[in-house]
Design a protein around this motif. Structure first.
Motif, PDB file in Angstrom:
ATOM      1  N   GLN A 122       0.738  -1.220   0.026  1.00  0.00           N
ATOM      2  CA  GLN A 122       0.081  -0.065   0.286  1.00  0.00           C
ATOM      3  C   GLN A 122       0.877   1.197   0.143  1.00  0.00           C
ATOM      4  OE1 GLN A 122      -2.308   0.542   3.477  1.00  0.00           O
ATOM      5  NE2 GLN A 122      -3.299   2.366   3.053  1.00  0.00           N
ATOM      6  N   GLY A 123       0.719   2.173  -0.902  1.00  0.00           N
ATOM      7  CA  GLY A 123       1.602   3.231  -1.126  1.00  0.00           C
ATOM      8  C   GLY A 123       1.060   4.321   0.188  1.00  0.00           C
ATOM      9  N   LEU A 124       2.211   5.116   0.442  1.00  0.00           N
ATOM     10  CA  LEU A 124       1.972   5.903   1.611  1.00  0.00           C
ATOM     11  C   LEU A 124       1.843   7.685   1.181  1.00  0.00           C
ATOM     12  CD1 LEU A 124       3.711   4.313   4.507  1.00  0.00           C
ATOM     13  CD2 LEU A 124       1.350   3.973   4.071  1.00  0.00           C
ATOM     14  N   LEU A 125       2.025   7.675   0.000  1.00  0.00           N
ATOM     15  CA  LEU A 125       2.175   8.899  -0.659  1.00  0.00           C
ATOM     16  C   LEU A 125       0.839   9.351  -1.269  1.00  0.00           C
ATOM     17  CD1 LEU A 125       5.776   9.300  -1.955  1.00  0.00           C
ATOM     18  CD2 LEU A 125       4.838   9.931   0.344  1.00  0.00           C
ATOM     19  N   GLU A 126      -0.171   9.981  -0.820  1.00  0.00           N
ATOM     20  CA  GLU A 126      -1.325  10.160  -1.029  1.00  0.00           C
ATOM     21  C   GLU A 126      -1.566  11.716  -1.635  1.00  0.00           C
ATOM     22  OE1 GLU A 126      -3.860   9.200   2.259  1.00  0.00           O
ATOM     23  OE2 GLU A 126      -3.736   6.868   1.425  1.00  0.00           O
ATOM     24  N   ASN A 127      -2.463  12.028  -2.158  1.00  0.00           N
ATOM     25  CA  ASN A 127      -2.847  13.272  -2.616  1.00  0.00           C
ATOM     26  C   ASN A 127      -2.036  14.068  -3.574  1.00  0.00           C
ATOM     27  OD1 ASN A 127      -5.440  12.996  -1.228  1.00  0.00           O
ATOM     28  ND2 ASN A 127      -4.370  13.650   0.514  1.00  0.00           N
ATOM     29  N   LYS A 128      -1.166  13.278  -4.488  1.00  0.00           N
ATOM     30  CA  LYS A 128      -0.223  13.775  -5.303  1.00  0.00           C
ATOM     31  C   LYS A 128      -0.405  13.353  -6.471  1.00  0.00           C
ATOM     32  CE  LYS A 128       3.230  13.173  -1.767  1.00  0.00           C
ATOM     33  NZ  LYS A 128       3.227  14.683  -0.997  1.00  0.00           N
ATOM     34  N   THR A 129       0.185  14.293  -7.594  1.00  0.00           N
ATOM     35  CA  THR A 129      -0.045  13.908  -9.145  1.00  0.00           C
ATOM     36  C   THR A 129       1.356  13.800  -9.595  1.00  0.00           C
ATOM     37  OG1 THR A 129      -0.310  16.409  -9.689  1.00  0.00           O
ATOM     38  CG2 THR A 129      -2.382  15.031  -9.285  1.00  0.00           C
ATOM     39  N   ALA A 130       1.459  13.180 -10.677  1.00  0.00           N
ATOM     40  CA  ALA A 130       2.715  12.960 -11.547  1.00  0.00           C
ATOM     41  C   ALA A 130       2.744  13.242 -12.691  1.00  0.00           C
ATOM     42  CB  ALA A 130       3.461  11.621 -11.167  1.00  0.00           C
ATOM     43  N   ILE A 131       3.811  14.046 -13.315  1.00  0.00           N
ATOM     44  CA  ILE A 131       3.891  13.980 -14.741  1.00  0.00           C
ATOM     45  C   ILE A 131       5.139  13.311 -15.040  1.00  0.00           C
ATOM     46  CG2 ILE A 131       4.065  15.575 -16.698  1.00  0.00           C
ATOM     47  CD1 ILE A 131       2.547  17.579 -15.185  1.00  0.00           C
ATOM     48  N   VAL A 132       5.031  12.413 -16.051  1.00  0.00           N
ATOM     49  CA  VAL A 132       6.598  11.845 -16.618  1.00  0.00           C
ATOM     50  C   VAL A 132       6.668  12.229 -18.189  1.00  0.00           C
ATOM     51  CG1 VAL A 132       7.644   9.448 -17.089  1.00  0.00           C
ATOM     52  CG2 VAL A 132       6.061   9.766 -15.026  1.00  0.00           C
ATOM     53  N   GLY A 160       1.766   5.218  -4.098  1.00  0.00           N
ATOM     54  CA  GLY A 160       0.553   5.586  -3.763  1.00  0.00           C
ATOM     55  C   GLY A 160       0.113   6.805  -4.793  1.00  0.00           C
ATOM     56  N   ILE A 161       1.012   7.029  -5.824  1.00  0.00           N
ATOM     57  CA  ILE A 161       0.763   8.043  -6.790  1.00  0.00           C
ATOM     58  C   ILE A 161      -0.063   7.545  -8.022  1.00  0.00           C
ATOM     59  CG2 ILE A 161       1.649  10.035  -7.919  1.00  0.00           C
ATOM     60  CD1 ILE A 161       4.184  10.040  -5.964  1.00  0.00           C
ATOM     61  N   THR A 162      -1.127   7.518  -8.235  1.00  0.00           N
ATOM     62  CA  THR A 162      -1.834   6.993  -9.361  1.00  0.00           C
ATOM     63  C   THR A 162      -2.350   7.902 -10.192  1.00  0.00           C
ATOM     64  OG1 THR A 162      -3.927   7.034  -8.032  1.00  0.00           O
ATOM     65  CG2 THR A 162      -2.748   5.078  -7.619  1.00  0.00           C
ATOM     66  N   GLU A 163      -2.298   9.096 -10.179  1.00  0.00           N
ATOM     67  CA  GLU A 163      -2.865  10.057 -10.857  1.00  0.00           C
ATOM     68  C   GLU A 163      -1.547  10.409 -11.791  1.00  0.00           C
ATOM     69  OE1 GLU A 163      -4.922  14.462 -11.497  1.00  0.00           O
ATOM     70  OE2 GLU A 163      -5.506  13.004  -9.752  1.00  0.00           O
ATOM     71  N   VAL A 164      -1.076   9.859 -12.842  1.00  0.00           N
ATOM     72  CA  VAL A 164       0.030  10.096 -13.514  1.00  0.00           C
ATOM     73  C   VAL A 164      -0.415  10.467 -15.103  1.00  0.00           C
ATOM     74  CG1 VAL A 164       2.307   8.848 -14.277  1.00  0.00           C
ATOM     75  CG2 VAL A 164       1.196   8.393 -12.334  1.00  0.00           C
ATOM     76  N   GLU A 165       0.128  11.550 -15.589  1.00  0.00           N
ATOM     77  CA  GLU A 165       0.049  11.782 -16.896  1.00  0.00           C
ATOM     78  C   GLU A 165       1.518  11.798 -17.713  1.00  0.00           C
ATOM     79  OE1 GLU A 165      -2.234  14.655 -19.961  1.00  0.00           O
ATOM     80  OE2 GLU A 165      -2.645  14.769 -17.813  1.00  0.00           O
ATOM     81  N   PHE A 166       1.697  10.968 -18.921  1.00  0.00           N
ATOM     82  CA  PHE A 166       2.757  10.936 -19.792  1.00  0.00           C
ATOM     83  C   PHE A 166       2.684  11.578 -20.692  1.00  0.00           C
ATOM     84  CE2 PHE A 166       2.683   6.951 -17.451  1.00  0.00           C
ATOM     85  CZ  PHE A 166       3.779   6.654 -17.142  1.00  0.00           C
ATOM     86  N   VAL A 167       4.001  12.448 -20.775  1.00  0.00           N
ATOM     87  CA  VAL A 167       4.257  13.348 -22.069  1.00  0.00           C
ATOM     88  C   VAL A 167       5.319  12.708 -22.865  1.00  0.00           C
ATOM     89  CG1 VAL A 167       4.985  15.615 -22.702  1.00  0.00           C
ATOM     90  CG2 VAL A 167       3.496  15.609 -20.748  1.00  0.00           C
ATOM     91  N   TYR A 168       5.220  12.265 -24.100  1.00  0.00           N
ATOM     92  CA  TYR A 168       6.020  11.423 -25.007  1.00  0.00           C
ATOM     93  C   TYR A 168       6.700  12.706 -25.869  1.00  0.00           C
ATOM     94  CZ  TYR A 168       3.654   7.450 -23.080  1.00  0.00           C
ATOM     95  OH  TYR A 168       3.227   6.653 -22.372  1.00  0.00           O
ATOM     96  N   ALA A 169       7.687  12.666 -26.277  1.00  0.00           N
ATOM     97  CA  ALA A 169       8.666  13.199 -27.256  1.00  0.00           C
ATOM     98  C   ALA A 169       9.556  12.024 -28.075  1.00  0.00           C
ATOM     99  CB  ALA A 169       9.524  14.391 -26.805  1.00  0.00           C
ATOM    100  N   GLU A 170       9.062  11.484 -29.028  1.00  0.00           N
ATOM    101  CA  GLU A 170       9.833  10.364 -29.618  1.00  0.00           C
ATOM    102  C   GLU A 170      10.639  10.771 -30.894  1.00  0.00           C
ATOM    103  OE1 GLU A 170       7.987   6.388 -28.208  1.00  0.00           O
ATOM    104  OE2 GLU A 170       6.669   7.136 -29.964  1.00  0.00           O
ATOM    105  N   ALA A 171      11.213  10.041 -31.412  1.00  0.00           N
ATOM    106  CA  ALA A 171      11.894  10.202 -32.815  1.00  0.00           C
ATOM    107  C   ALA A 171      13.043  11.046 -32.592  1.00  0.00           C
ATOM    108  CB  ALA A 171      10.848  10.604 -33.858  1.00  0.00           C
ATOM    109  N   MET A 172      13.732  11.275 -31.480  1.00  0.00           N
ATOM    110  CA  MET A 172      14.695  12.520 -31.285  1.00  0.00           C
ATOM    111  C   MET A 172      15.879  12.135 -32.072  1.00  0.00           C
ATOM    112  SD  MET A 172      13.464  14.601 -29.268  1.00  0.00           S
ATOM    113  CE  MET A 172      11.976  14.261 -30.064  1.00  0.00           C
ATOM    114  N   GLY A 173      16.017  11.039 -32.600  1.00  0.00           N
ATOM    115  CA  GLY A 173      17.440  10.464 -33.287  1.00  0.00           C
ATOM    116  C   GLY A 173      16.821  10.190 -34.945  1.00  0.00           C
ATOM    117  N   MET A 174      15.715  10.712 -35.103  1.00  0.00           N
ATOM    118  CA  MET A 174      15.220  10.540 -36.389  1.00  0.00           C
ATOM    119  C   MET A 174      15.133  11.735 -37.211  1.00  0.00           C
ATOM    120  SD  MET A 174      12.155   7.445 -35.418  1.00  0.00           S
ATOM    121  CE  MET A 174      11.762   7.058 -37.179  1.00  0.00           C
TER     122      MET A 174
END
Length: 196
Positions: A122-132, A160-174
């Motif tokens: 059980q995660g103990l870090l609550e009421n947090k959001t994350a951006i990856v 305990g951080i379940t509200e996670v949004e991912f930001v992708y920037a791909e093809a950096m070597g293309m």
């Protein structure tokens, strides 16, 4: 109390796309006291057997173990104080940089950031959001090659951080045109997220 904690992990310095995107996001926040930790500029120690014992605490820790425990406490406190965590996670050989993995190993602590119950962890870090913010040389999103998205979602959920949004920037070597389009799309998403 810092509302936003930003973690950079690229080893590429001024040439880092993930670093540029985290800076872009930070510049659009209307928020004083943003905490930025560059895990490549000031690398954390890799966890070994002595370190694992240190993170359990106790009275018989040597000087090196006490220092590692104090460092872990500092990192955990930064995490606890933040309401939003922004993590730059570029893809190196299909996974996160070792610099980011070192941070993960020092903040995942039983009884501190998670606990085991009769129903599992059980995660103990609550009421947090994350951006990856994850940058890649090729195109990996929604493929079996993308091990970063499920890994980071699992680690953050474990804490305990379940509200996670991912930001992708791909093809950096293309091709340059594709790279610029990916960066532009990522910036638009980050602008929206900064406005909340």
């Amino acid at each position: 109390m810092s509302k936003t904690l930003i973690l950079k992990s690229s080893i590429l310095g001024d040439y880092s796309a993930s670093g540029m995107l985290t800076d872009y996001f930070a510049a659009r926040l209307d928020e004083p006291g943003i905490k930025i930790r560059d895990l490549a500029d000031a690398p954390l120690p890799m966890l070994d057997g002595d370190g694992a014992m240190a993170l359990r605490g106790g009275e018989h820790l040597n000087e090196q173990q006490q220092a590692l425990l104090a460092l872990s406490d500092e990192l955990v406190n930064e995490l606890k104080e933040a309401e939003r965590i922004v993590i730059a996670a570029p893809m190196y050989n299909f996974h996160v940089p070792v610099q980011l993995k070192a941070w993960i190993d020092l903040v995942c602590r039983a009884g501190v950031t998670f606990r085991y119950t009769d129903k599992g962890a059980q995660g103990l870090l609550e009421n947090k959001t994350a951006i990856v913010i994850t940058t890649r040389g090729g195109l990996h999103k929604d493929t079996a090659h993308d091990m970063i998205t499920p890994y980071m979602r699992t680690i953050l959920g474990f804490l305990g951080i379940t509200e996670v949004e991912f930001v992708y920037a791909e093809a950096m070597g293309m091709a340059e045109e594709l790279r610029e389009q990916q960066l532009d799309d990522a910036k638009k998403q980050l602008t929206r997220l900064a406005r909340g």
